[in-house]
Each structure stands twice: as structure tokens, then as C-alpha cells.
Enzyme design. Structure first.
Site, mmCIF file in Angstrom:
data_model
loop_
_atom_site.group_PDB
_atom_site.id
_atom_site.type_symbol
_atom_site.label_atom_id
_atom_site.label_comp_id
_atom_site.label_asym_id
_atom_site.label_seq_id
_atom_site.Cartn_x
_atom_site.Cartn_y
_atom_site.Cartn_z
ATOM 1 N N LYS A 185 0.820 -1.217 0.000
ATOM 2 C CA LYS A 185 0.000 0.000 0.000
ATOM 3 C C LYS A 185 0.861 1.279 0.000
ATOM 4 O O LYS A 185 2.059 1.222 0.242
ATOM 5 C CB LYS A 185 -0.958 -0.026 1.183
ATOM 6 C CG LYS A 185 -1.863 -1.269 1.213
ATOM 7 C CD LYS A 185 -2.905 -1.304 0.109
ATOM 8 C CE LYS A 185 -3.460 -2.676 -0.186
ATOM 9 N NZ LYS A 185 -4.459 -3.157 0.744
HETATM 10 C C1 LIG Z 1 -5.405 -4.391 1.111
HETATM 11 C C2 LIG Z 1 -6.857 -4.203 1.212
HETATM 12 C C3 LIG Z 1 -7.568 -4.467 2.379
HETATM 13 C C4 LIG Z 1 -6.960 -5.183 3.552
HETATM 14 O O1 LIG Z 1 -5.888 -4.517 4.096
HETATM 15 P P1 LIG Z 1 -5.040 -5.254 5.232
HETATM 16 O O2 LIG Z 1 -4.300 -4.119 5.878
HETATM 17 O O3 LIG Z 1 -4.127 -6.207 4.534
HETATM 18 O O4 LIG Z 1 -5.986 -5.902 6.149
HETATM 19 C C5 LIG Z 1 -8.911 -4.144 2.441
HETATM 20 N N1 LIG Z 1 -9.536 -3.598 1.392
HETATM 21 C C6 LIG Z 1 -8.905 -3.345 0.240
HETATM 22 C C7 LIG Z 1 -9.658 -2.707 -0.884
HETATM 23 C C8 LIG Z 1 -7.544 -3.661 0.095
HETATM 24 O O5 LIG Z 1 -6.926 -3.450 -1.071
#
Ligand SMILES: *Cc1c(COP(=O)(O)O)cnc(C)c1O
Length: 381
Positions: A185
Site C-alpha cells: 500500500k
Molecule cells: C489491502 C486491502 C484491504 C486489507 O488490508 P489489510 O491491511 O491487509 O488488512 C482491504 N480492502 C482493500 C480494498 C484492500 O486493497
């Protein structure tokens, strides 16, 4: 074919600053949730302009806490998008509520008109996802929620640094906004997340639920019984972020605006390189929003072979991905009418055309041009 260095689909952008913060944390003797987590929460809160921010160990945990703290549970319907990661619907199911898909609009985000058509007497909450960092049409979503007394929880996993009508995602009128700091991210702590909320009582409940249900007050209230005493006030979860992870986040957050400007520059390079390529539609930033370009998602012309296209990029040393495999296509959700493919024909039609190109702050403009040229070649091959 000439040799070109591999350009992965994604890479975390970690520098000496993150390493120094982590080293200082490890040397401090306090490595789980403590002063650095508190500092990260305060700095993230200030960055988004939110009233309250709670650091958590994932966006998934944040969504679960938010839905729980807002009292969403059995018998409640939560409307969300088919173009998302499974965590969005899993957390709705885990609180015992029923996820219901509305369709996406031309921009790939939840379409407010389709949301309106999906409302029933049992709808309790709306759960928009800012796909790739493109803010959803929030004013329409907030208006619907106001008129019908619904809760709004944003899945802002992709949207650190995005703005809607001048305001950072996280500070708007939603009841809770969950961010992800997963390795891929825009802001990463390896694993981690943050939930913001405008409501003090929701923030406090999420804080208690985040750490087993042990209330902070409980520590103070029973101080006369000794430092070892605590009481579990409610059956909670284990979703706290550690100081080691928060240390990475503190350093990452300081770079976030610079990251966004590099991402924006790279997106502009892609737009330029792909402008004349007929087989490819490039994404746009609509007026009134700042796209953080977590993802650069192109769309292939209908009928093109996406598998062959991605393989042609791979032969040219370029990674690519797809966001997302629509929720109805996963076996886990089969037999749930709210998650059926016929609820979202536009998302299902878009899916075979979706490709995400590499985009991350450590990427150079020359690499983006190289990807652009490879796309031009791949559509001809
Ligand atoms: C990555 C992601 C999540 C989950 O994030 P985590 O921090 O790994 O729990 C939730 N929603 C979307 C749209 C994502 O891309």
C-alpha cells in the site's frame, strides 16, 4: 529481444529514515503498543484532519472493529462494491451482517444510483471502497445515509493521501474510515492499519475492542489494587499495532506528500505514453478530487486477451496485476444472493479488461516510459 531490467508490479519504498526509527524503537526497550504508536496515531490524525485515529494491525481489523463498534450485526444489510478485496465483505460476514453488492459506475467505484436501488428496509450501512485511491462519489453516499439514517464506513485501504473536495480521505462525514499499511500500500508498516472516526464514543469503544476489551479506564479505576490489576469490560479482539511497526509508519507518513507527488507525476507519464494507444483506456482524475494513484488501472479494449497481454508484458520484464477479481467469482461467497454476479453486471463486464501497471514512489520516470512502450508493443503482439 533486448535485455531490460525487471520492473516489478510493486515494491515498498523504504529508506534509511524508516530503518533508523525502527532501530531507535528496538533500542528503547518498548516494542509493542506504546509511545510510538500514540505518536503515529496523532500524526496520522493530523495528516487526515480526522477527529480520532486508532492504529490497528490491519485494515481488515480496522473494518471489523468499526462495524462492531457501530453495532452492525445479524439482520443488518451492508451495501458494498464487487470490485474490492475479500476483506471488505469478510468483515461484514464476521459481524454476522449480510453484505449486499451494488454495481460500479464507469469509474469502477460504487455507483450511488445502484446503491439507491439496492436499499431495503434492512440496510444499515454503506461501505464504499476508493478503488486504487480514486475517491468515491461521497456526497451522494453521505446524502443517502443522512436521509435514511444509515452508517457509512469507508474502506480507504488505497486512499492514504487522496482528497475529496479538498478534504483528505479520513476527515469526511463517514462514521469510520479504515486505512491499510500492508506491504503493497501507499504507506506501509509491513502489516498495519488505522481507523479514523468523528465520534469520540466510537473511537473509545474501538480502542477497548482493539485490545481484548480491556478498558484504559479500568487500569486507572483499580489503581489502588496494584499495577497488575485490570478488568475485561467486553469480549474484544487483538488488533493493536506495535511500536516497531508504528516507527516505520512515522517515517513513511513524513514522506507521504512526496510519495503522492511522485505517483501523480508517474501517472501523468503513463497518460502521455498511452494517449494514442487505441486498445487501452487510461484512468482519469475527475474534477474536485485528488487521486493518490495507489494503483494505475488501465482497461483493455473489450474482447482483448488479458492473459496474453500480461504475459507479453512479463516477457518484456514488466510485472502487472488485476484489481480486483469480483467478489461473486470467489467460491467462498457462492449461494449468497446478496453477492451474486447478477447484482453487478457492469463490474463483471469490466473485470476481463482490468490491468494494473507498476506504480510506486521508487519507480523512475524512465521506467514508467519503458512500461508505456512495453504496453504499446504488447497490444500489438
Ligand atoms: C489491502 C486491502 C484491504 C486489507 O488490508 P489489510 O491491511 O491487509 O488488512 C482491504 N480492502 C482493500 C480494498 C484492500 O486493497
Amino acid at each position: 529481444m533486448e535485455h531490460r531490467p525487471y520492473i516489478p508490479y510493486n515494491r515498498p519504498t523504504i529508506g534509511e529514515e524508516e530503518i533508523a526509527e525502527v532501530a531507535a524503537t528496538l533500542r528503547s526497550g518498548w516494542i509493542t503498543t506504546g509511545p510510538r504508536t500514540a505518536q503515529f496515531e496523532e500524526e496520522f490524525r493530523a495528516y487526515t484532519g480526522a477527529a480520532h485515529a486508532l492504529a490497528v494491525n490491519s485494515c481488515t481489523g480496522g473494518l471489523h472493529l468499526a462495524l462492531t463498534a457501530l453495532g452492525i450485526g445479524p439482520g443488518d444489510e451492508v451495501i458494498t462494491t464487487p470490485l474490492t478485496f475479500c476483506a471488505t465483505v469478510n468483515t461484514v460476514l464476521q459481524v454476522g451482517a449480510t453484505p449486499v453488492l451494488a454495481d460500479v459506475g464507469e469509474d469502477g467505484n460504487l455507483d450511488p444510483e445502484s446503491v439507491e436501488r439496492s436499499l431495503t428496509g434492512r440496510t444499515r450501512a454503506l461501505l464504499p471502497v476508493h478503488l486504487g485511491g480514486l475517491p468515491c462519489r461521497m456526497s451522494e453516499i453521505w446524502r443517502m445515509a443522512r436521509e435514511r439514517g444509515l452508517r457509512v464506513v469507508e474502506d480507504a485501504a488505497h486512499a492514504v493521501g487522496s482528497r475529496y473536495r479538498g478534504a483528505p480521505i479520513g476527515s469526511g462525514s463517514s462514521d469510520a474510515v479504515a486505512f491499510s499499511f500492508y506491504a503493497t500500500k501507499n504507506l506501509t508498516t509491513g502489516e498495519g492499519g488505522m481507523v479514523t472516526t468523528p465520534h469520540a464514543e466510537v473511537a473509545e469503544l474501538m480502542r477497548v475492542l482493539c485490545l481484548h476489551g480491556i478498558s484504559r479506564d479500568a487500569w486507572n479505576r483499580y489503581a489502588d489494587r496494584g499495577k497488575w490489576y485490570y478488568q475485561v469490560e467486553t469480549c474484544g479482539f487483538k488488533y493493536n499495532l506495535s511500536d516497531v511497526q508504528a516507527a516505520v509508519g512515522i517515517a513513511q507518513l513524513r514522506k507521504q506528500e512526496q510519495f503522492v507527488s511522485v505517483r501523480r507525476r508517474l501517472a501523468a507519464v503513463y497518460a502521455e505514453e498511452l494517449a494514442g494507444v487505441e486498445a487501452v483506456e487510461t484512468p482519469e482524475e475527475p474534477p474536485g478530487v485528488r487521486h493518490c494513484w495507489h494503483l494505475y488501472g488501465i482497461r483493455l479494449a473489450p474482447g482483448m486477451d488479458r492473459g496474453a497481454f500480461i504475459r507479453a508484458l512479463a516477457r518484456r520484464g514488466i510485472g502487472a496485476s488485476v484489481h480486483f477479481i469480483p467478489i461473486p467469482l470467489h467460491p467462498a461467497y457462492a449461494g449468497r444472493p446478496g453477492l451474486a454476479a447478477d447484482r453487478c453486471p457492469r463490474a463483471m463486464a469490466l473485470y476481463p479488461r482490468l490491468v494494473s501497471l507498476p506504480l510506486y514512489p521508487a519507480m523512475t520516470e524512465e521506467q514508467a516510459r519503458c512500461v508505456g512502450r512495453a504496453v504499446q508493443e504488447a497490444v500489438r503482439s
